[in-house]
Write a protein that holds these residues in place. Structure first.
Motif, PDB file in Angstrom:
ATOM      1  N   GLN A 165       0.824  -1.202   0.000  1.00  0.00           N
ATOM      2  CA  GLN A 165       0.000   0.000   0.000  1.00  0.00           C
ATOM      3  C   GLN A 165       0.862   1.257   0.000  1.00  0.00           C
ATOM      4  O   GLN A 165       0.541   2.239  -0.675  1.00  0.00           O
ATOM      5  N   THR A 166       1.963   1.227   0.751  1.00  0.00           N
ATOM      6  CA  THR A 166       2.868   2.380   0.768  1.00  0.00           C
ATOM      7  C   THR A 166       3.498   2.589  -0.601  1.00  0.00           C
ATOM      8  O   THR A 166       3.602   3.721  -1.084  1.00  0.00           O
ATOM      9  N   ALA A 167       3.927   1.496  -1.230  1.00  0.00           N
ATOM     10  CA  ALA A 167       4.512   1.599  -2.572  1.00  0.00           C
ATOM     11  C   ALA A 167       3.503   2.180  -3.553  1.00  0.00           C
ATOM     12  O   ALA A 167       3.846   3.036  -4.383  1.00  0.00           O
ATOM     13  N   ALA A 168       2.249   1.732  -3.463  1.00  0.00           N
ATOM     14  CA  ALA A 168       1.206   2.235  -4.361  1.00  0.00           C
ATOM     15  C   ALA A 168       0.971   3.723  -4.152  1.00  0.00           C
ATOM     16  O   ALA A 168       0.785   4.482  -5.115  1.00  0.00           O
ATOM     17  N   GLU A 169       0.973   4.154  -2.903  1.00  0.00           N
ATOM     18  CA  GLU A 169       0.765   5.574  -2.619  1.00  0.00           C
ATOM     19  C   GLU A 169       1.915   6.422  -3.155  1.00  0.00           C
ATOM     20  O   GLU A 169       1.702   7.530  -3.661  1.00  0.00           O
ATOM     21  N   LEU A 170       3.142   5.921  -3.068  1.00  0.00           N
ATOM     22  CA  LEU A 170       4.296   6.661  -3.568  1.00  0.00           C
ATOM     23  C   LEU A 170       4.273   6.784  -5.090  1.00  0.00           C
ATOM     24  O   LEU A 170       4.676   7.803  -5.642  1.00  0.00           O
ATOM     25  N   LEU A 171       3.805   5.735  -5.758  1.00  0.00           N
ATOM     26  CA  LEU A 171       3.773   5.753  -7.223  1.00  0.00           C
ATOM     27  C   LEU A 171       2.600   6.558  -7.759  1.00  0.00           C
ATOM     28  O   LEU A 171       2.680   7.122  -8.862  1.00  0.00           O
ATOM     29  N   GLY A 172       1.504   6.610  -6.996  1.00  0.00           N
ATOM     30  CA  GLY A 172       0.332   7.335  -7.468  1.00  0.00           C
ATOM     31  C   GLY A 172      -0.399   6.579  -8.559  1.00  0.00           C
ATOM     32  O   GLY A 172      -0.097   5.421  -8.857  1.00  0.00           O
ATOM     33  N   SER A 173      -1.344   7.248  -9.175  1.00  0.00           N
ATOM     34  CA  SER A 173      -2.155   6.611 -10.219  1.00  0.00           C
ATOM     35  C   SER A 173      -1.969   7.238 -11.593  1.00  0.00           C
ATOM     36  O   SER A 173      -2.382   6.672 -12.597  1.00  0.00           O
ATOM     37  N   ALA A 184       9.297   2.429 -17.374  1.00  0.00           N
ATOM     38  CA  ALA A 184       7.936   1.972 -17.083  1.00  0.00           C
ATOM     39  C   ALA A 184       7.141   3.167 -16.563  1.00  0.00           C
ATOM     40  O   ALA A 184       7.421   3.673 -15.472  1.00  0.00           O
ATOM     41  N   THR A 185       6.176   3.617 -17.337  1.00  0.00           N
ATOM     42  CA  THR A 185       5.424   4.823 -16.973  1.00  0.00           C
ATOM     43  C   THR A 185       4.061   4.516 -16.361  1.00  0.00           C
ATOM     44  O   THR A 185       3.370   5.434 -15.925  1.00  0.00           O
ATOM     45  N   ASP A 186       3.676   3.255 -16.338  1.00  0.00           N
ATOM     46  CA  ASP A 186       2.400   2.854 -15.753  1.00  0.00           C
ATOM     47  C   ASP A 186       2.635   2.405 -14.311  1.00  0.00           C
ATOM     48  O   ASP A 186       3.319   1.410 -14.071  1.00  0.00           O
ATOM     49  N   PRO A 187       2.098   3.121 -13.315  1.00  0.00           N
ATOM     50  CA  PRO A 187       2.309   2.717 -11.924  1.00  0.00           C
ATOM     51  C   PRO A 187       1.892   1.280 -11.646  1.00  0.00           C
ATOM     52  O   PRO A 187       2.541   0.578 -10.866  1.00  0.00           O
ATOM     53  N   GLU A 188       0.828   0.825 -12.291  1.00  0.00           N
ATOM     54  CA  GLU A 188       0.368  -0.545 -12.078  1.00  0.00           C
ATOM     55  C   GLU A 188       1.388  -1.551 -12.574  1.00  0.00           C
ATOM     56  O   GLU A 188       1.569  -2.622 -11.979  1.00  0.00           O
ATOM     57  N   ALA A 189       2.078  -1.217 -13.668  1.00  0.00           N
ATOM     58  CA  ALA A 189       3.103  -2.118 -14.195  1.00  0.00           C
ATOM     59  C   ALA A 189       4.284  -2.216 -13.227  1.00  0.00           C
ATOM     60  O   ALA A 189       4.856  -3.300 -13.029  1.00  0.00           O
ATOM     61  N   VAL A 190       4.649  -1.092 -12.627  1.00  0.00           N
ATOM     62  CA  VAL A 190       5.742  -1.112 -11.643  1.00  0.00           C
ATOM     63  C   VAL A 190       5.337  -1.952 -10.437  1.00  0.00           C
ATOM     64  O   VAL A 190       6.094  -2.816  -9.972  1.00  0.00           O
ATOM     65  N   LEU A 191       4.115  -1.734  -9.940  1.00  0.00           N
ATOM     66  CA  LEU A 191       3.638  -2.502  -8.788  1.00  0.00           C
ATOM     67  C   LEU A 191       3.594  -3.997  -9.097  1.00  0.00           C
ATOM     68  O   LEU A 191       3.941  -4.829  -8.248  1.00  0.00           O
ATOM     69  N   ALA A 192       3.189  -4.341 -10.317  1.00  0.00           N
ATOM     70  CA  ALA A 192       3.091  -5.752 -10.696  1.00  0.00           C
ATOM     71  C   ALA A 192       4.460  -6.417 -10.762  1.00  0.00           C
ATOM     72  O   ALA A 192       4.571  -7.640 -10.601  1.00  0.00           O
ATOM     73  N   ALA A 193       5.514  -5.630 -10.992  1.00  0.00           N
ATOM     74  CA  ALA A 193       6.859  -6.197 -11.088  1.00  0.00           C
ATOM     75  C   ALA A 193       7.527  -6.372  -9.728  1.00  0.00           C
ATOM     76  O   ALA A 193       8.510  -7.106  -9.613  1.00  0.00           O
TER      77      ALA A 193
END
Length: 277
Positions: A165-173, A184-193
């Protein structure tokens, strides 16, 4: 090596200029003053901080009177002796740096690549110290240089060790700015990796921040499993080729593990960067 960047306020978790108090403004000017490529012009410092020129000029005069800034010709300023003294004292007293430096030297000798230690400030990774090999290619990053977490090996390493959750908040949407065609410009792609990074224990920056530059990094964890920083190596893609990543990755992981163990009061840090923990 990724160059220091001027990171938007939203990625550094600082208040908007309009909401800043006197102390916030002073700290922002000090932060701008110590960035690489000094001396800095008044206009550049104002642009970096988002503060009016008269405000920046007034603060710089105060800093100069106290020895924290030194004015130069043409309206340029650089860090003064008192500020440099504070930085030197802080570096000398930092437990993390005392433990990391011998490990970085060992890692640099074993891999032949520049080894460095970075910490997190909001959504950016800040370079703290490094061990540089003798080479025709100078890649040493400047102390205090910044790179966004989402496009750096040290950033991915630290993100992988944070709660999801912290990582997601730092990356934003919102889409992330591209530094290279491979970012990688998609936050979801970074989170998935990140789960794969967490499982293997190290991250790889494959030209995400700067073209022709590859890096490997692993997180450093302090007491309680808190992220204390990241250890990494960096090199040009033709010297740090894809075939060597599988061999050097475990060595970087072991180096970060050595610093982590020392921070937690465990085994010593010297002579254990073997590629296996």
């Amino acid at each position: 090596m990724p160059k220091p960047v001027i990171t938007p306020a939203s990625h550094r978790e600082v208040p908007r200029a309009a909401a800043k108090g006197p102390v916030d403004k002073a700290l922002e000017v000090l932060d701008a003053l110590v960035q690489p490529d000094a001396p800095h012009r008044l206009a550049d410092l104002a642009a970096r901080t988002g503060l009016p020129k008269p405000t920046v000029h007034r603060l710089l005069q105060t800093f100069a009177d106290a020895g924290y800034a030194v004015p130069g010709p043409g309206g340029n300023y650089q860090a003064g002796p008192r500020l440099l003294g504070l930085a030197a004292t802080t570096m000398a007293s930092s437990r993390e740096l005392r433990l990391a430096r011998p490990v970085l030297d060992d890692l640099r000798q074993r891999t032949g690549h520049l080894a460095h230690f970075s910490v997190r400030d909001g959504a950016v990774a800040v370079h703290v110290t490094h061990s540089e090999p003798s080479s025709a290619y100078h890649m040493a990053p400047a102390a205090g240089g910044e790179v966004p977490l989402y496009c750096s090996a040290v950033g991915w390493a630290m993100l992988s060790a944070l709660p999801p959750q912290t990582a997601a908040e730092l990356l934003g949407s919102a889409p992330l700015p591209a530094r290279t065609p491979r970012t990688a410009t998609d936050p979801e792609a970074v989170l998935a990796a990140l789960p794969a990074v967490r499982e293997q224990g190290y991250a790889v920056d494959d030209e995400y921040a700067e073209q022709d530059v590859r890096a490997i990094a692993a997180p450093v964890l302090g007491p309680g499993g808190q992220v204390a920083g990241a250890v990494g190596i960096v090199g040009l893609t033709f010297t740090l080729d894809e075939g060597s990543v599988a061999m050097l990755g475990p060595m970087v992981r072991a180096a970060a593990g050595a610093v982590s163990a020392a921070l937690r009061g465990g085994a010593g840090t010297l002579g254990i960067v073997r590629g296996q923990e």
